[in-house]
Design a protein around this motif. Structure first.
Motif, mmCIF file in Angstrom:
data_model
loop_
_atom_site.group_PDB
_atom_site.id
_atom_site.type_symbol
_atom_site.label_atom_id
_atom_site.label_comp_id
_atom_site.label_asym_id
_atom_site.label_seq_id
_atom_site.Cartn_x
_atom_site.Cartn_y
_atom_site.Cartn_z
ATOM 1 N N ALA A 171 53.043 31.788 49.916
ATOM 2 C CA ALA A 171 53.039 33.246 49.871
ATOM 3 C C ALA A 171 52.677 33.747 48.472
ATOM 4 N N ALA A 172 53.164 33.060 47.438
ATOM 5 C CA ALA A 172 52.853 33.471 46.065
ATOM 6 C C ALA A 172 51.374 33.300 45.760
ATOM 7 N N VAL A 173 50.792 32.170 46.191
ATOM 8 C CA VAL A 173 49.364 31.921 45.960
ATOM 9 C C VAL A 173 48.520 32.968 46.678
ATOM 10 N N ALA A 174 48.888 33.281 47.918
ATOM 11 C CA ALA A 174 48.151 34.310 48.653
ATOM 12 C C ALA A 174 48.283 35.668 47.978
ATOM 13 N N GLY A 175 49.466 35.949 47.424
ATOM 14 C CA GLY A 175 49.656 37.206 46.713
ATOM 15 C C GLY A 175 48.820 37.303 45.452
ATOM 16 N N ILE A 176 48.693 36.181 44.747
ATOM 17 C CA ILE A 176 47.846 36.157 43.541
ATOM 18 C C ILE A 176 46.398 36.438 43.908
ATOM 19 N N ALA A 177 45.907 35.784 44.971
ATOM 20 C CA ALA A 177 44.522 35.992 45.402
ATOM 21 C C ALA A 177 44.285 37.447 45.804
ATOM 22 N N ALA A 178 45.243 38.034 46.523
ATOM 23 C CA ALA A 178 45.088 39.430 46.933
ATOM 24 C C ALA A 178 45.056 40.352 45.721
ATOM 25 N N ALA A 179 45.915 40.079 44.731
ATOM 26 C CA ALA A 179 45.935 40.900 43.520
ATOM 27 C C ALA A 179 44.633 40.750 42.739
ATOM 28 N N GLN A 180 44.086 39.543 42.718
ATOM 29 C CA GLN A 180 42.813 39.333 42.033
ATOM 30 C C GLN A 180 41.687 40.102 42.719
ATOM 31 N N ALA A 181 41.728 40.178 44.042
ATOM 32 C CA ALA A 181 40.721 40.945 44.778
ATOM 33 C C ALA A 181 40.814 42.424 44.424
ATOM 34 N N VAL A 182 42.037 42.940 44.310
ATOM 35 C CA VAL A 182 42.216 44.337 43.914
ATOM 36 C C VAL A 182 41.667 44.555 42.507
ATOM 37 N N ALA A 183 41.953 43.637 41.589
ATOM 38 C CA ALA A 183 41.459 43.765 40.220
ATOM 39 C C ALA A 183 39.939 43.746 40.170
ATOM 40 N N ILE A 184 39.319 42.904 40.983
ATOM 41 C CA ILE A 184 37.854 42.833 41.008
ATOM 42 C C ILE A 184 37.271 44.159 41.493
ATOM 43 N N ARG A 185 37.881 44.750 42.495
ATOM 44 C CA ARG A 185 37.370 46.032 42.992
ATOM 45 C C ARG A 185 37.487 47.128 41.926
ATOM 46 N N VAL A 186 38.587 47.133 41.186
ATOM 47 C CA VAL A 186 38.745 48.123 40.117
ATOM 48 C C VAL A 186 37.729 47.866 39.006
ATOM 49 N N GLN A 187 37.537 46.600 38.653
ATOM 50 C CA GLN A 187 36.551 46.267 37.630
ATOM 51 C C GLN A 187 35.155 46.684 38.060
ATOM 52 N N ALA A 188 34.847 46.528 39.340
ATOM 53 C CA ALA A 188 33.531 46.944 39.840
ATOM 54 C C ALA A 188 33.362 48.456 39.731
ATOM 55 N N GLU A 189 34.427 49.200 39.991
ATOM 56 C CA GLU A 189 34.364 50.646 39.833
ATOM 57 C C GLU A 189 34.078 51.025 38.379
ATOM 58 N N HIS A 229 33.566 39.728 33.089
ATOM 59 C CA HIS A 229 34.366 40.098 34.256
ATOM 60 C C HIS A 229 33.804 41.340 34.935
ATOM 61 N N LEU A 230 33.362 42.318 34.158
ATOM 62 C CA LEU A 230 32.796 43.531 34.744
ATOM 63 C C LEU A 230 31.506 43.228 35.504
ATOM 64 N N ASP A 231 30.656 42.406 34.918
ATOM 65 C CA ASP A 231 29.414 42.041 35.592
ATOM 66 C C ASP A 231 29.698 41.208 36.841
ATOM 67 N N PHE A 232 30.624 40.269 36.740
ATOM 68 C CA PHE A 232 30.996 39.438 37.889
ATOM 69 C C PHE A 232 31.523 40.300 39.030
ATOM 70 N N ALA A 233 32.409 41.229 38.713
ATOM 71 C CA ALA A 233 32.968 42.098 39.739
ATOM 72 C C ALA A 233 31.889 42.945 40.393
ATOM 73 N N ASP A 234 30.965 43.459 39.598
ATOM 74 C CA ASP A 234 29.879 44.267 40.147
ATOM 75 C C ASP A 234 29.019 43.448 41.103
ATOM 76 N N GLN A 235 28.713 42.222 40.724
ATOM 77 C CA GLN A 235 27.891 41.371 41.580
ATOM 78 C C GLN A 235 28.609 41.017 42.876
ATOM 79 N N VAL A 236 29.886 40.685 42.786
ATOM 80 C CA VAL A 236 30.633 40.273 43.974
ATOM 81 C C VAL A 236 30.783 41.425 44.964
#
Length: 251
Positions: free
Chosen positions: A52-70, A108-115
């Motif tokens: 559950a902790a690993v899945a939570g980390i992955a979900a939080a990273q996905a949220v961070a990537i979306r914010v970085q893309a913005e 990180h900003l470029d990576f998030a934008d590409q993803v």
């Protein structure tokens, strides 16, 4: 800190304490000590919490990537950035929030934008805990030479067979997926990199040297089998898969 000890065990009669006995006719093994079953239940509980902790980390990273893309896609209103430094300022602010260097923040900003633009299915897999961030990075890196349509097809092809057991296997699957979806482009990129192929020697401090070669995967040197007098040991040869072969002789 003392380790957390097990407190419950589950058997055919329900949740009971450590003193519970094995129920005749149940699916539990006959004669297994209660303490062993309690310990196994505790191990299972730990693994569930870790999952559950690993899945939570992955979900939080996905949220961070979306914010970085913005942030990467943000454009200030007219007259706001007269010096043209908005991008650098954003990278600096992101670096402060993430406690990394400005150069890393730009990556990180470029990576998030590409993803977000090119690999939405990969980002969804990260949010769902199917992928971890290193696997998503491997997918983005492998598809970076492709246009958006081909990148999406490669992502669908690779993710259709799951995250693989190991990250190295997933990275290899991403490379093979690119070749399968875009064979002509892969051949063209290989020809373009042909001038980069080379052989080099790196001297070592102990008087020995490292002989290396940068070449396509299909052009690697074959493994040396050694001789009866001096058999080749595992630590005498190392491979860098997909790049070339690095032969090391040590004593």
């Amino acid at each position: 800190m003392a380790p957390r000890t097990p407190s419950i065990v589950i058997n055919a009669t329900g949740t009971t304490g450590p003193s519970a006995a094995t129920v005749p006719g149940s699916e539990e093994e006959v004669g297994v000590p209660v303490e062993h079953r309690v310990f196994e239940g505790w191990l299972s509980e730990c693994l569930d919490r870790l999952r559950a902790a690993v899945a939570g980390i992955a979900a939080a990273q996905a949220v961070a990537i979306r914010v970085q893309a913005e942030l990467a896609a943000a454009r200030p209103p007219e007259g706001y950035d007269e010096l043209g430094l908005f991008g650098s300022v954003v990278a600096g602010e992101v670096a402060g929030v993430m406690r990394i260097s400005t150069g890393s923040a730009e990556w990180h900003l470029d990576f998030a934008d590409q993803v977000v633009r090119r690999l939405p299915v990969g980002l969804e897999a990260l949010a769902a805990g199917v992928l971890d961030l290193p696997r998503l990075t491997s997918l983005e890196r492998a598809t970076s030479p492709l246009d958006d349509g081909l990148a999406g097809r490669v992502a669908d092809h690779v993710l259709g067979k799951g995250p693989r057991a190991h990250r190295r296997a997933f990275t290899a699957a991403c490379r093979y997926g690119v070749i399968k979806i875009d064979p002509e482009g892969a051949a063209r990129r290989s020809d373009e990199r042909r001038p980069e192929r080379r052989v080099w020697v790196e001297p070592e401090d102990d008087g020995m040297a490292v002989l290396g070669r940068c070449c396509p995967r299909t052009g690697r040197w074959p493994a040396r089998r050694g001789s009866s007098r001096s058999p080749t040991r595992r630590w005498q040869r190392r491979e860098r898969v997909g790049v070339g072969t690095r032969c090391v002789r040590t004593r």
